[in-house]
Design an enzyme around this catalytic site. Structure first.
Site, PDB file in Angstrom:
ATOM      1  N   ASP A   1      47.678  45.750  36.157  1.00  0.00           N
ATOM      2  CA  ASP A   1      47.102  44.871  34.818  1.00  0.00           C
ATOM      3  C   ASP A   1      48.466  44.720  34.318  1.00  0.00           C
ATOM      4  O   ASP A   1      49.425  45.174  34.436  1.00  0.00           O
ATOM      5  CB  ASP A   1      46.493  45.811  33.870  1.00  0.00           C
ATOM      6  CG  ASP A   1      45.061  46.208  34.253  1.00  0.00           C
ATOM      7  OD1 ASP A   1      44.730  45.339  35.062  1.00  0.00           O
ATOM      8  OD2 ASP A   1      44.482  47.377  33.655  1.00  0.00           O
TER       9      ASP A   1
HETATM   10  N1  URA Z   1      43.222  50.749  37.028  1.00  0.00           N
HETATM   11  C1  URA Z   1      43.552  50.145  35.896  1.00  0.00           C
HETATM   12  O1  URA Z   1      42.884  50.227  34.848  1.00  0.00           O
HETATM   13  N2  URA Z   1      44.784  49.143  35.796  1.00  0.00           N
HETATM   14  C2  URA Z   1      45.414  48.780  36.693  1.00  0.00           C
HETATM   15  O2  URA Z   1      46.480  48.364  36.541  1.00  0.00           O
HETATM   16  C3  URA Z   1      45.314  49.597  37.799  1.00  0.00           C
HETATM   17  C4  URA Z   1      44.271  50.340  37.925  1.00  0.00           C
END
Ligand code: URA
Length: 241
Positions: free
Chosen positions: A110
């Site tokens: 993310d």
């Molecule tokens: N899980 C999440 O919630 N975000 C990420 O960036 C990676 C795994």
């Protein structure tokens, strides 16, 4: 194997295909010492191709690990945000060897997630690392707010139901610290669904306020790779084979 000259240039330099065509038209390219303006010309491994007097060599497969900072997105291009490929600095060792054409991040973190992200041009490895059937482990450290359910680790181990949408594959959860209303968790997943760590944590009573990936396959984020830095790694360091 023979490639079209314009394709060869765009795959092995920082030029896009249309920039390669312009460079050809301007006489910036030679093949075996002779200026060539023909993008459709076939070149093979043994032909010597230069761009602005510099030899272009076949890049081959490359693997780079990045300690991703928050605020950049795991994509190859974006009209609004900086991408992880924008972090490849001009004149750096990585830029010189493999200008960004053909590179992509293997999987996504993310925008606000930090930590280990592999960038490569190896589509087959990407498929193998991301397929949930291959059970490649991804380790995260999550700082969370809220009261963690007592049976959180067992529920992760059994495969937790996420909303109405899916049941997660069995996952690891260890509590590194728990102050009652704040905790630090180590989470190991073998799949990579959208916001998966955040959503699984929500199911056990806590909200992730900071997330960092610390391992991907056999590759562990080294302590001396600072946020925003990247370096070459060998494929075997990721796959262990
Ligand atoms: N899980 C999440 O919630 N975000 C990420 O960036 C990676 C795994």
């Amino acid at each position: 194997m023979a490639d079209r000259l314009d394709k060869f240039i765009s795959e092995n330099s920082s030029l896009t295909r249309s920039e390669a065509k312009k460079a050809l038209a301007l006489g910036r390219v030679t093949v075996n010492g002779i200026i060539s303006k023909k993008g459709e010309m076939k070149v093979s491994e043994t032909d010597e191709v230069t761009l602005d007097g510099k030899n272009l060599r076949k890049i081959g497969l490359v693997y780079v690990m990045l300690n991703k900072p928050a605020g950049v997105i795991s994509a190859t291009e974006d009209s609004r945000d900086r991408t992880v490929l924008d972090l490849i600095k001009e004149n750096s060792e990585i830029f010189e060897r493999c200008p960004r054409n053909g590179l992509f991040p293997i999987g996504r973190l993310d925008k606000d997630t930090e930590g280990l992200l592999v960038i490569s041009n190896d589509g087959r490895l990407s498929h193998n690392l991301l397929s949930p059937t291959k059970h490649v482990e991804k380790e995260y450290i999550a700082e969370c707010e809220g009261h963690l359910a007592k049976d959180a680790a067992e529920r992760f181990k059994e495969g937790i139901q996420v909303g109405d949408e899916y049941r997660a594959l069995p996952a690891g959860l260890s509590v590194l610290k728990d102050d009652g209303d704040r905790c630090t968790l180590k989470i190991v997943l073998t799949e990579g669904r959208f916001h998966q760590v955040k959503r699984m944590c929500h199911e056990v009573g806590v909200e992730v306020v900071h997330l960092k990936r610390t391992a991907f396959g056999k590759l562990v984020l080294p302590d001396d790779l600072k946020t925003g830095e990247m370096r070459f790694v060998k494929k075997e360091e990721i796959t262990g084979e």
